[in-house]
Design a protein around this motif. Structure first.
Motif, PDB file in Angstrom:
ATOM      1  N   GLU A  17      18.068  47.165  36.730  1.00 22.19           N
ATOM      2  CA  GLU A  17      17.242  46.639  36.347  1.00 22.19           C
ATOM      3  C   GLU A  17      16.960  45.387  37.392  1.00 22.19           C
ATOM      4  O   GLU A  17      16.238  45.155  38.010  1.00 22.19           O
ATOM      5  N   LEU A  18      17.173  44.084  37.476  1.00 20.96           N
ATOM      6  CA  LEU A  18      17.436  43.453  37.871  1.00 20.96           C
ATOM      7  C   LEU A  18      17.853  43.559  39.757  1.00 20.96           C
ATOM      8  O   LEU A  18      17.612  42.923  40.530  1.00 20.96           O
ATOM      9  N   ILE A  19      18.364  45.097  39.736  1.00 21.42           N
ATOM     10  CA  ILE A  19      18.382  44.616  41.977  1.00 21.42           C
ATOM     11  C   ILE A  19      16.966  45.614  42.125  1.00 21.42           C
ATOM     12  O   ILE A  19      16.806  45.001  42.770  1.00 21.42           O
ATOM     13  N   GLU A  20      16.234  46.438  41.200  1.00 20.44           N
ATOM     14  CA  GLU A  20      15.210  47.035  41.168  1.00 20.44           C
ATOM     15  C   GLU A  20      14.311  45.564  41.107  1.00 20.44           C
ATOM     16  O   GLU A  20      13.171  45.681  42.064  1.00 20.44           O
ATOM     17  N   ARG A  21      14.379  45.076  40.546  1.00 21.91           N
ATOM     18  CA  ARG A  21      12.809  43.210  40.436  1.00 21.91           C
ATOM     19  C   ARG A  21      13.532  42.551  41.610  1.00 21.91           C
ATOM     20  O   ARG A  21      12.552  42.855  42.765  1.00 21.91           O
ATOM     21  N   ARG A  31      10.751  40.304  53.359  1.00 22.72           N
ATOM     22  CA  ARG A  31      12.732  39.290  52.905  1.00 22.72           C
ATOM     23  C   ARG A  31      13.451  40.762  52.343  1.00 22.72           C
ATOM     24  O   ARG A  31      13.281  41.602  51.649  1.00 22.72           O
ATOM     25  N   SER A  32      14.805  39.802  53.040  1.00 22.04           N
ATOM     26  CA  SER A  32      15.417  41.371  52.404  1.00 22.04           C
ATOM     27  C   SER A  32      16.171  40.292  50.994  1.00 22.04           C
ATOM     28  O   SER A  32      16.025  39.586  50.636  1.00 22.04           O
ATOM     29  N   ARG A  33      16.805  41.176  50.421  1.00 20.07           N
ATOM     30  CA  ARG A  33      17.356  41.530  48.586  1.00 20.07           C
ATOM     31  C   ARG A  33      18.805  40.146  49.116  1.00 20.07           C
ATOM     32  O   ARG A  33      17.807  39.751  47.754  1.00 20.07           O
ATOM     33  N   THR A  34      19.350  40.245  50.168  1.00 22.53           N
ATOM     34  CA  THR A  34      20.294  39.915  50.097  1.00 22.53           C
ATOM     35  C   THR A  34      19.740  38.264  49.681  1.00 22.53           C
ATOM     36  O   THR A  34      20.597  36.896  49.494  1.00 22.53           O
ATOM     37  N   TYR A  35      18.693  37.784  50.803  1.00 23.15           N
ATOM     38  CA  TYR A  35      17.826  37.166  50.962  1.00 23.15           C
ATOM     39  C   TYR A  35      17.488  36.116  49.937  1.00 23.15           C
ATOM     40  O   TYR A  35      17.904  34.406  49.080  1.00 23.15           O
ATOM     41  N   TYR A  36      16.587  36.211  48.777  1.00 24.84           N
ATOM     42  CA  TYR A  36      16.729  36.302  47.139  1.00 24.84           C
ATOM     43  C   TYR A  36      17.663  35.962  46.388  1.00 24.84           C
ATOM     44  O   TYR A  36      18.026  35.033  46.031  1.00 24.84           O
TER      45      TYR A  36
END
Length: 82
Positions: A17-21, A31-36
């Motif tokens: 769920e966290l990855i999906e968010r 932006r990238s997921r890694t950025y956040y």
């Protein structure tokens, strides 16, 4: 000119769920997921260091490993004694 920051790859297991968010946020903002994830980690580390530092001091106090003073000694040291 942006400063290049040295990075190290790290594997972390996170709830789906966290990855999906994070994926949704990344898609919505470009932006990238890694950025956040990196932003979240950077913003929380100081608070975690502070909190766990306090817990360590409590453990040290309870274990008799922390030097303590009485309130009278503290007031005298600070020049607050009557």
């Amino acid at each position: 000119m942006a400063t290049k920051v040295s990075t190290v790859p790290t594997a972390v297991r996170l709830p789906a769920e966290l990855i999906e968010r994070y994926n949704n946020l990344a898609k919505a903002t470009g932006r990238s997921r890694t950025y956040y994830v990196t932003q979240a980690l950077q913003e929380s580390i100081a608070e975690l260091e502070y909190e766990y530092g306090l817990l360590k001091k409590v453990e040290d106090y309870r274990g008799g490993r922390l030097e303590t003073v009485t309130i009278d000694e503290l007031e005298d040291h600070l020049g607050l004694a009557d």
